[in-house]
Design a protein around this motif. Structure first.
Motif, PDB file in Angstrom:
ATOM      1  N   LEU A  28       0.833  -1.214   0.000  1.00  0.00           N
ATOM      2  CA  LEU A  28       0.000   0.000   0.000  1.00  0.00           C
ATOM      3  C   LEU A  28       0.861   1.256   0.000  1.00  0.00           C
ATOM      4  O   LEU A  28       0.579   2.220  -0.712  1.00  0.00           O
ATOM      5  N   ALA A  29       1.895   1.237   0.819  1.00  0.00           N
ATOM      6  CA  ALA A  29       2.777   2.403   0.912  1.00  0.00           C
ATOM      7  C   ALA A  29       3.512   2.650  -0.398  1.00  0.00           C
ATOM      8  O   ALA A  29       3.670   3.796  -0.814  1.00  0.00           O
ATOM      9  N   ARG A  30       3.959   1.585  -1.039  1.00  0.00           N
ATOM     10  CA  ARG A  30       4.622   1.719  -2.353  1.00  0.00           C
ATOM     11  C   ARG A  30       3.694   2.390  -3.358  1.00  0.00           C
ATOM     12  O   ARG A  30       4.087   3.304  -4.062  1.00  0.00           O
ATOM     13  N   GLN A  31       2.469   1.893  -3.430  1.00  0.00           N
ATOM     14  CA  GLN A  31       1.513   2.384  -4.419  1.00  0.00           C
ATOM     15  C   GLN A  31       1.092   3.827  -4.163  1.00  0.00           C
ATOM     16  O   GLN A  31       0.783   4.564  -5.096  1.00  0.00           O
ATOM     17  N   ASN A  32       1.061   4.220  -2.887  1.00  0.00           N
ATOM     18  CA  ASN A  32       0.506   5.521  -2.519  1.00  0.00           C
ATOM     19  C   ASN A  32       1.536   6.510  -1.991  1.00  0.00           C
ATOM     20  O   ASN A  32       1.186   7.623  -1.620  1.00  0.00           O
ATOM     21  N   ARG A  33       2.815   6.088  -1.937  1.00  0.00           N
ATOM     22  CA  ARG A  33       3.875   6.927  -1.368  1.00  0.00           C
ATOM     23  C   ARG A  33       3.464   7.418   0.026  1.00  0.00           C
ATOM     24  O   ARG A  33       3.568   8.590   0.365  1.00  0.00           O
ATOM     25  N   SER A  34       2.980   6.489   0.825  1.00  0.00           N
ATOM     26  CA  SER A  34       2.458   6.789   2.150  1.00  0.00           C
ATOM     27  C   SER A  34       3.571   6.991   3.167  1.00  0.00           C
ATOM     28  O   SER A  34       4.667   6.455   3.036  1.00  0.00           O
ATOM     29  N   ARG A  35       3.247   7.746   4.202  1.00  0.00           N
ATOM     30  CA  ARG A  35       4.087   7.831   5.396  1.00  0.00           C
ATOM     31  C   ARG A  35       3.634   6.712   6.318  1.00  0.00           C
ATOM     32  O   ARG A  35       2.449   6.401   6.393  1.00  0.00           O
ATOM     33  N   THR A  66      15.115  -1.968  18.527  1.00  0.00           N
ATOM     34  CA  THR A  66      15.913  -2.783  17.608  1.00  0.00           C
ATOM     35  C   THR A  66      15.016  -3.513  16.608  1.00  0.00           C
ATOM     36  O   THR A  66      15.279  -3.521  15.400  1.00  0.00           O
ATOM     37  N   LYS A  67      13.945  -4.117  17.110  1.00  0.00           N
ATOM     38  CA  LYS A  67      13.030  -4.858  16.236  1.00  0.00           C
ATOM     39  C   LYS A  67      12.328  -3.928  15.250  1.00  0.00           C
ATOM     40  O   LYS A  67      12.194  -4.258  14.065  1.00  0.00           O
ATOM     41  N   LEU A  68      11.886  -2.780  15.719  1.00  0.00           N
ATOM     42  CA  LEU A  68      11.199  -1.833  14.825  1.00  0.00           C
ATOM     43  C   LEU A  68      12.148  -1.307  13.746  1.00  0.00           C
ATOM     44  O   LEU A  68      11.744  -1.121  12.593  1.00  0.00           O
ATOM     45  N   GLU A  69      13.386  -1.076  14.105  1.00  0.00           N
ATOM     46  CA  GLU A  69      14.365  -0.618  13.110  1.00  0.00           C
ATOM     47  C   GLU A  69      14.588  -1.681  12.032  1.00  0.00           C
ATOM     48  O   GLU A  69      14.727  -1.352  10.849  1.00  0.00           O
ATOM     49  N   MET A  70      14.582  -2.956  12.422  1.00  0.00           N
ATOM     50  CA  MET A  70      14.719  -4.035  11.441  1.00  0.00           C
ATOM     51  C   MET A  70      13.496  -4.088  10.525  1.00  0.00           C
ATOM     52  O   MET A  70      13.632  -4.249   9.314  1.00  0.00           O
ATOM     53  N   ILE A  71      12.328  -3.931  11.095  1.00  0.00           N
ATOM     54  CA  ILE A  71      11.090  -3.960  10.310  1.00  0.00           C
ATOM     55  C   ILE A  71      11.038  -2.765   9.368  1.00  0.00           C
ATOM     56  O   ILE A  71      10.502  -2.856   8.259  1.00  0.00           O
ATOM     57  N   ALA A  72      11.604  -1.641   9.772  1.00  0.00           N
ATOM     58  CA  ALA A  72      11.577  -0.418   8.957  1.00  0.00           C
ATOM     59  C   ALA A  72      12.468  -0.513   7.715  1.00  0.00           C
ATOM     60  O   ALA A  72      12.235   0.210   6.741  1.00  0.00           O
ATOM     61  N   LYS A  73      13.449  -1.389   7.701  1.00  0.00           N
ATOM     62  CA  LYS A  73      14.426  -1.436   6.605  1.00  0.00           C
ATOM     63  C   LYS A  73      13.801  -1.589   5.218  1.00  0.00           C
ATOM     64  O   LYS A  73      14.163  -0.852   4.304  1.00  0.00           O
ATOM     65  N   PRO A  74      12.854  -2.506   5.000  1.00  0.00           N
ATOM     66  CA  PRO A  74      12.286  -2.618   3.647  1.00  0.00           C
ATOM     67  C   PRO A  74      11.519  -1.361   3.219  1.00  0.00           C
ATOM     68  O   PRO A  74      11.517  -0.999   2.043  1.00  0.00           O
ATOM     69  N   PHE A  75      10.900  -0.687   4.174  1.00  0.00           N
ATOM     70  CA  PHE A  75      10.183   0.552   3.871  1.00  0.00           C
ATOM     71  C   PHE A  75      11.169   1.644   3.471  1.00  0.00           C
ATOM     72  O   PHE A  75      10.960   2.367   2.496  1.00  0.00           O
ATOM     73  N   LYS A  76      12.249   1.751   4.227  1.00  0.00           N
ATOM     74  CA  LYS A  76      13.266   2.758   3.924  1.00  0.00           C
ATOM     75  C   LYS A  76      13.966   2.454   2.601  1.00  0.00           C
ATOM     76  O   LYS A  76      14.339   3.375   1.874  1.00  0.00           O
ATOM     77  N   ALA A  77      14.120   1.175   2.291  1.00  0.00           N
ATOM     78  CA  ALA A  77      14.731   0.797   1.012  1.00  0.00           C
ATOM     79  C   ALA A  77      13.887   1.256  -0.171  1.00  0.00           C
ATOM     80  O   ALA A  77      14.399   1.457  -1.263  1.00  0.00           O
ATOM     81  N   GLU A  78      12.601   1.459   0.069  1.00  0.00           N
ATOM     82  CA  GLU A  78      11.681   1.969  -0.955  1.00  0.00           C
ATOM     83  C   GLU A  78      11.574   3.497  -0.900  1.00  0.00           C
ATOM     84  O   GLU A  78      10.699   4.085  -1.530  1.00  0.00           O
ATOM     85  N   ASN A  79      12.447   4.113  -0.099  1.00  0.00           N
ATOM     86  CA  ASN A  79      12.438   5.568   0.098  1.00  0.00           C
ATOM     87  C   ASN A  79      11.116   6.073   0.646  1.00  0.00           C
ATOM     88  O   ASN A  79      10.655   7.157   0.294  1.00  0.00           O
ATOM     89  N   LEU A  80      10.526   5.289   1.529  1.00  0.00           N
ATOM     90  CA  LEU A  80       9.292   5.698   2.191  1.00  0.00           C
ATOM     91  C   LEU A  80       9.635   6.311   3.548  1.00  0.00           C
ATOM     92  O   LEU A  80      10.605   5.904   4.199  1.00  0.00           O
ATOM     93  N   GLU A  81       8.832   7.274   3.937  1.00  0.00           N
ATOM     94  CA  GLU A  81       9.027   7.934   5.229  1.00  0.00           C
ATOM     95  C   GLU A  81       8.479   7.030   6.327  1.00  0.00           C
ATOM     96  O   GLU A  81       7.297   6.683   6.319  1.00  0.00           O
TER      97      GLU A  81
END
Length: 102
Positions: A28-35, A66-81
């Motif tokens: 969803l975030a990819r498609q909509n450039r969501s935060r 630590t866990k949230l930072e790991m989960i955030a990695k794929p989102f950040k790799a897509e340049n999502l906020e």
């Protein structure tokens, strides 16, 4: 027309059932450039003082970060906020509070 998914709140308890929700939110975030906000609530224990459990809460908070930072990695790799939030309290009310604030 603005996206319906400008801000996505993802409450997480770090169980396997979160994986499907994370995958859907990433798409969803990819498609909509969501935060996005990745949120974990550390349950407080009624009747205990902060001094009684501060060490435990500090360890739980560090682990959640630590866990949230790991989960955030794929989102950040897509340049999502992506924002990470760790709250203390009761899960339901804290998640609703966060959603209303956004």
């Amino acid at each position: 027309m603005p996206s319906l998914f400008q801000n996505i709140l993802i409450p997480l308890d770090f169980t396997e059932k979160n994986e499907a929700a994370i995958d859907v939110c990433l798409e969803l975030a990819r498609q909509n450039r969501s935060r996005l906000t990745l949120m974990h609530v550390i349950e407080t224990i009624d009747g205990l003082t902060d001094d009684d459990v501060q060490d435990l809460f500090d360890k739980l908070e560090a682990s959640a970060q630590t866990k949230l930072e790991m989960i955030a990695k794929p989102f950040k790799a897509e340049n999502l906020e992506v924002e990470i939030e760790i709250a203390f309290g009761k899960r339901g009310p804290e998640i609703v509070r966060n959603a209303i604030a956004r």
